[in-house]
Scaffold this active site. Structure first.
Site, PDB file in Angstrom:
ATOM      1  N   CYS A 167       0.569  -1.181  -0.148  1.00  0.00           N
ATOM      2  CA  CYS A 167      -0.256  -0.324  -0.046  1.00  0.00           C
ATOM      3  C   CYS A 167       1.078   1.158  -0.075  1.00  0.00           C
ATOM      4  O   CYS A 167       0.449   2.557   0.459  1.00  0.00           O
ATOM      5  CB  CYS A 167      -0.792  -0.058   1.679  1.00  0.00           C
ATOM      6  SG  CYS A 167      -1.623  -1.866   1.741  1.00  0.00           S
ATOM      7  N   GLU A 316      -1.099   5.843  13.101  1.00  0.00           N
ATOM      8  CA  GLU A 316      -0.592   6.926  12.704  1.00  0.00           C
ATOM      9  C   GLU A 316      -1.029   8.439  13.577  1.00  0.00           C
ATOM     10  O   GLU A 316      -0.116   9.429  13.255  1.00  0.00           O
ATOM     11  CB  GLU A 316      -1.447   7.082  10.884  1.00  0.00           C
ATOM     12  CG  GLU A 316      -0.808   8.475   9.970  1.00  0.00           C
ATOM     13  CD  GLU A 316      -1.612   8.643   8.881  1.00  0.00           C
ATOM     14  OE1 GLU A 316      -2.919   7.220   9.062  1.00  0.00           O
ATOM     15  OE2 GLU A 316      -1.180   9.149   8.268  1.00  0.00           O
ATOM     16  N   LYS A 337      -9.229   8.315   1.681  1.00  0.00           N
ATOM     17  CA  LYS A 337     -10.598   6.762   1.979  1.00  0.00           C
ATOM     18  C   LYS A 337     -11.565   6.811   2.503  1.00  0.00           C
ATOM     19  O   LYS A 337     -12.508   5.491   1.756  1.00  0.00           O
ATOM     20  CB  LYS A 337      -9.179   5.590   3.059  1.00  0.00           C
ATOM     21  CG  LYS A 337      -7.848   5.876   1.681  1.00  0.00           C
ATOM     22  CD  LYS A 337      -7.546   4.469   2.937  1.00  0.00           C
ATOM     23  CE  LYS A 337      -5.672   4.451   2.078  1.00  0.00           C
ATOM     24  NZ  LYS A 337      -4.854   5.533   2.352  1.00  0.00           N
ATOM     25  N   HIS A 342     -10.002   2.086   0.290  1.00  0.00           N
ATOM     26  CA  HIS A 342      -8.071   1.762   0.270  1.00  0.00           C
ATOM     27  C   HIS A 342      -7.430   1.059  -1.105  1.00  0.00           C
ATOM     28  O   HIS A 342      -7.794   0.167  -1.662  1.00  0.00           O
ATOM     29  CB  HIS A 342      -7.750   1.279   1.040  1.00  0.00           C
ATOM     30  CG  HIS A 342      -6.639   0.794   1.382  1.00  0.00           C
ATOM     31  ND1 HIS A 342      -5.205   1.514   0.540  1.00  0.00           N
ATOM     32  CD2 HIS A 342      -5.287   0.419   2.256  1.00  0.00           C
ATOM     33  CE1 HIS A 342      -4.181   0.878   1.235  1.00  0.00           C
ATOM     34  NE2 HIS A 342      -4.531   0.743   2.889  1.00  0.00           N
ATOM     35  N   PHE A 401       1.841  -3.561   4.030  1.00  0.00           N
ATOM     36  CA  PHE A 401       2.112  -4.805   4.837  1.00  0.00           C
ATOM     37  C   PHE A 401       3.823  -4.525   4.144  1.00  0.00           C
ATOM     38  O   PHE A 401       4.258  -4.375   3.169  1.00  0.00           O
ATOM     39  CB  PHE A 401       1.530  -5.720   3.981  1.00  0.00           C
ATOM     40  CG  PHE A 401      -0.059  -5.974   4.221  1.00  0.00           C
ATOM     41  CD1 PHE A 401      -0.873  -4.674   5.511  1.00  0.00           C
ATOM     42  CD2 PHE A 401      -0.540  -6.345   3.684  1.00  0.00           C
ATOM     43  CE1 PHE A 401      -1.708  -4.944   5.454  1.00  0.00           C
ATOM     44  CE2 PHE A 401      -1.727  -6.861   3.736  1.00  0.00           C
ATOM     45  CZ  PHE A 401      -3.197  -5.923   5.158  1.00  0.00           C
TER      46      PHE A 401
END
Length: 413
Positions: A167, A316, A337, A342, A401
């Site tokens: 991502c 975050e 998003k 996403h 990831f």
């Protein structure tokens, strides 16, 4: 072509394919209005899946952007990439000819690549045997074919490569391409990300991870980043591409400049395949690296990674507070998003375009579906309605990831 790099890199064109529409003139007004592009998935039977909502691109015809024969057989992520790149090149006014085609490159990444085509061919092999598998399986499956097809369609012969960092792919693609232009490898780069993961095997895999929402009865309110009742992300598809160009070259030809790339940060967590570091240090270091040359310049708006998962949004939010020195010092931010889901490897590129348009128009898109404040995420996330104001400098975060962290900073010239 006689070219000496200026050391500055600007954005002179943008293009996008999103769940809120094809092209920035379609998707941007809908995003500012706070519309949701999320609904029950329509392109497949989802009755047996735990998650049945997604952010699909509707009204897209690959034949509008490429040879009709190729349009019928390429994987959807490749068609998205070609469409966004064609929009961005047209927007930039950069003409490709024999004088410059060797100096214009492509870096359009994908987190997964041609998963739909792979799944179709695997099914054919099981049902009819290996002789029925398409000779195009490998070309349409590999993630680098987005860059390959963009270069073929437009005759671009400069640096051509691909980033695959889950991502964080879109942000890493733009960041790595920025360095190529800055050091003079190319006078311009076509850079971004593309993804088309909404198919049976893609949904099966993400459902198995249990990171997606279960709000199937309320699709448009299901993605709710930083809200206390968030329960997972919404899978999306799409692409975005920007034209990165040497500053002197852009000025010499009178190009419209959306903004300048002021910083690029990247880091690794070295910790877990899907979870961020408990102390959020990877995200912190990525943001700090991206801001190291800003001097007194302040960030006005952040487009957060903000996936709507309990763990990521908390991490975050905490990392931002550490980087900026507290809740009150952290800039206003939003997660788009909440409206387009996403889009995985395309997310960082789409969100870069959002940052550039926010600077152009002086308006920051909202985080929709924000109802219940979460004490773990106490920052100003521009809840539910767009906010107008001077936007001179923006930041976007992407985390993938494998522990990939990427941050881009853009500023007005």
């Amino acid at each position: 072509m006689d070219f000496r790099p200026s050391g500055r890199v600007v954005v002179t064109g943008v293009g996008a394919v999103t769940p809120l529409g094809v092209g920035i003139d379609t998707f941007w007004p809908r995003m500012i209005a706070g519309e949701s592009g999320i609904d029950l998935i329509q392109n497949m039977d989802v009755s047996e899946f735990a998650t049945r909502v997604g952010a699909e691109v509707h009204g897209f015809d690959a034949a509008d952007w490429m040879d009709k024969k190729d349009a019928k057989r390429v994987d959807r992520f490749i068609a998205f990439a070609v469409a966004s790149a064609s929009q961005a090149l047209a927007d930039s006014g950069l003409k490709v000819d024999e004088s410059n085609r060797d100096h214009i490159g492509v870096l359009v990444g994908s987190g997964i690549g041609g998963l739909t085509f792979l799944a179709e061919q695997f099914r054919k092999q099981i049902e009819f045997g290996p002789s029925k598998v398409s000779p195009f399986l490998v070309p349409w499956m590999i993630p680098d074919m987005a860059s390959g097809m963009v270069s073929i369609v437009h005759g671009l012969r400069g640096p051509n490569t691909c980033v695959v960092t889950a991502c964080a792919t879109g942000a890493n693609s733009i960041g790595d391409a920025y360095h190529m232009v800055k050091r003079g490898d190319a006078v311009a780069m076509v850079a971004g990300g593309a993804e088309a993961p909404i198919n049976e095997i893609g949904m099966s895999g993400f459902c198995a991870i249990r990171a997606m929402t279960s709000r199937n009865d309320d699709p448009k309110r299901a993605s709710r980043p930083f809200d206390k009742e968030r329960d997972g992300f919404i899978i999306g598809e799409g692409s975005a591409v920007v034209i990165l160009e040497d500053y002197d070259h852009a000025v010499a030809r009178g190009a419209n400049i959306y903004g300048e790339v002021l910083g690029y940060g990247l880091s690794g967590d070295g910790y877990h395949i899907t979870q961020p570091l408990p102390d959020h240090d990877g995200a912190r270091r990525s943001m700090a690296m991206a801001m190291k040359d800003l001097g007194d310049r302040k960030i006005d708006y952040i487009n957060a990674h903000g996936t709507s998962t309990p763990l990521n949004d908390k991490a975050e939010s905490h990392a931002m507070q550490v980087v900026f020195g507290g809740i009150d010092k952290t800039p206003q931010m939003s997660s788009t998003k909440s409206m387009i889901g996403h889009t995985l490897g395309a997310a960082g590129a789409i969100e870069s375009v959002v940052c550039l348009l926010a600077m152009r128009d002086g308006v920051m898109p909202p985080t929709i579906n924000y109802e219940f404040p979460d004490e773990e995420c106490p920052l100003d996330c521009i809840p539910n309605a767009a906010r107008h104001g001077e936007v001179n400098t923006t930041m976007t975060n992407s985390f993938g990831f494998g522990g990939h962290n990427a941050t881009l900073v853009f500023g007005k010239v």
